[in-house]
Motif scaffolding. Sequence first.
Motif, PDB file in Angstrom:
ATOM      1  N   SER A 204       1.143  -1.056   0.102  1.00 16.29           N
ATOM      2  CA  SER A 204      -0.087   0.057  -0.180  1.00 16.29           C
ATOM      3  C   SER A 204       0.617   1.344   0.429  1.00 16.29           C
ATOM      4  CB  SER A 204      -0.668  -0.363   0.731  1.00 16.29           C
ATOM      5  OG  SER A 204      -0.387   0.358   2.525  1.00 16.29           O
TER       6      SER A 204
ATOM      7  N   ALA B 239       0.957   3.735   2.196  1.00 17.73           N
ATOM      8  CA  ALA B 239       1.034   4.408   3.679  1.00 17.73           C
ATOM      9  C   ALA B 239       2.504   3.050   3.663  1.00 17.73           C
ATOM     10  CB  ALA B 239       0.012   3.158   4.517  1.00 17.73           C
TER      11      ALA B 239
ATOM     12  N   ALA C 168      -1.581   4.453   7.427  1.00 18.84           N
ATOM     13  CA  ALA C 168      -3.233   4.644   6.059  1.00 18.84           C
ATOM     14  C   ALA C 168      -3.823   5.620   6.366  1.00 18.84           C
ATOM     15  CB  ALA C 168      -3.818   4.056   5.604  1.00 18.84           C
ATOM     16  N   ALA C 169      -4.131   6.136   7.666  1.00 17.27           N
ATOM     17  CA  ALA C 169      -5.529   6.851   8.415  1.00 17.27           C
ATOM     18  C   ALA C 169      -4.798   8.274   8.076  1.00 17.27           C
ATOM     19  CB  ALA C 169      -5.174   6.083  10.227  1.00 17.27           C
ATOM     20  N   TRP C 170      -3.430   8.540   8.194  1.00 19.13           N
ATOM     21  CA  TRP C 170      -2.755  10.176   8.060  1.00 19.13           C
ATOM     22  C   TRP C 170      -3.098  10.469   6.242  1.00 19.13           C
ATOM     23  CZ3 TRP C 170       1.589  12.861   9.735  1.00 19.13           C
ATOM     24  CH2 TRP C 170       1.479  13.265  11.114  1.00 19.13           C
ATOM     25  N   LEU C 171      -3.058   8.977   5.541  1.00 19.19           N
ATOM     26  CA  LEU C 171      -3.355   8.897   4.163  1.00 19.19           C
ATOM     27  C   LEU C 171      -4.740   9.589   3.402  1.00 19.19           C
ATOM     28  CD1 LEU C 171      -0.647   6.859   2.243  1.00 19.19           C
ATOM     29  CD2 LEU C 171      -0.634   9.138   2.790  1.00 19.19           C
ATOM     30  N   ALA C 172      -5.541   8.855   4.842  1.00 21.80           N
ATOM     31  CA  ALA C 172      -7.583   8.878   4.380  1.00 21.80           C
ATOM     32  C   ALA C 172      -7.327  10.482   4.758  1.00 21.80           C
ATOM     33  CB  ALA C 172      -7.844   7.638   5.524  1.00 21.80           C
ATOM     34  N   ARG C 173      -6.756  11.006   6.135  1.00 22.26           N
ATOM     35  CA  ARG C 173      -7.678  11.873   5.855  1.00 22.26           C
ATOM     36  C   ARG C 173      -6.746  14.264   5.023  1.00 22.26           C
ATOM     37  NH1 ARG C 173      -7.424  13.296  11.987  1.00 22.26           N
ATOM     38  NH2 ARG C 173      -8.454  11.970  12.744  1.00 22.26           N
ATOM     39  N   GLY C 174      -5.828  13.020   4.179  1.00 23.27           N
ATOM     40  CA  GLY C 174      -6.103  14.003   2.833  1.00 23.27           C
ATOM     41  C   GLY C 174      -4.350  14.507   2.866  1.00 23.27           C
TER      42      GLY C 174
ATOM     43  N   GLU D 214       2.122  11.476   0.544  1.00 23.62           N
ATOM     44  CA  GLU D 214       2.764  10.451   1.087  1.00 23.62           C
ATOM     45  C   GLU D 214       4.120  11.000   1.427  1.00 23.62           C
ATOM     46  OE1 GLU D 214       4.126   6.636  -0.861  1.00 23.62           O
ATOM     47  OE2 GLU D 214       2.099   6.852  -2.298  1.00 23.62           O
TER      48      GLU D 214
ATOM     49  N   GLY E 171      -9.233  16.439   9.740  1.00 27.84           N
ATOM     50  CA  GLY E 171      -8.936  15.942   8.664  1.00 27.84           C
ATOM     51  C   GLY E 171     -10.076  17.092   7.662  1.00 27.84           C
TER      52      GLY E 171
END
Length: 167
Positions: A9, A11, A40-46, A49, A82
């Motif tokens: 992934s 992340a 992945a939670a960081w990446l889900a917040r917009g 990388e 977020g």
Amino acid sequence: MPAETSGPSPAYLALARLGRTDARLALSAADCSALEGPAAAWLARGVGEEYLIRALTAGLPDAIGSPVGFVRRRLRDKIPPGVAAVPAPEAPGTPPPRPMVECVECGAPGRVEALPDGLCRSCRTPAQDAVTEAVPAAATEAATGPPPGRGDVMAYVGTLRELLRLP
């Protein structure tokens, strides 16, 4: 046999790049797998990388005893808020919204240009109307004719002071 995924992934890849960015944060494959969820939670917040890597490597101490513990703590403590959804732009040719205001005396609603000095037509006195109408005319005359003399300016300021006095 479990189905294979198409690859690691984003992340996981970002965590694996930490050791190449700064050797003090070199993580094993098991460490990257263990920290993949919080990353992945960081990446889900917009965040991207690159942002994740910069946030995790910024301001590192001289020595790090446990890179996995250090990164786990930073992932938990520095998670960004977020990102709110960006409103869709309006269609081309749509006029911008025009604000509505209220008269400061009676509260009557109206457009900004209909309420000079914050007063509706019924709340303005005739003297205020004359000054309000004279201002654009004076500005037009000043642009086309010679500049006003000191006496003209003093008379105009005197009129304004009279209008501002409380009854």
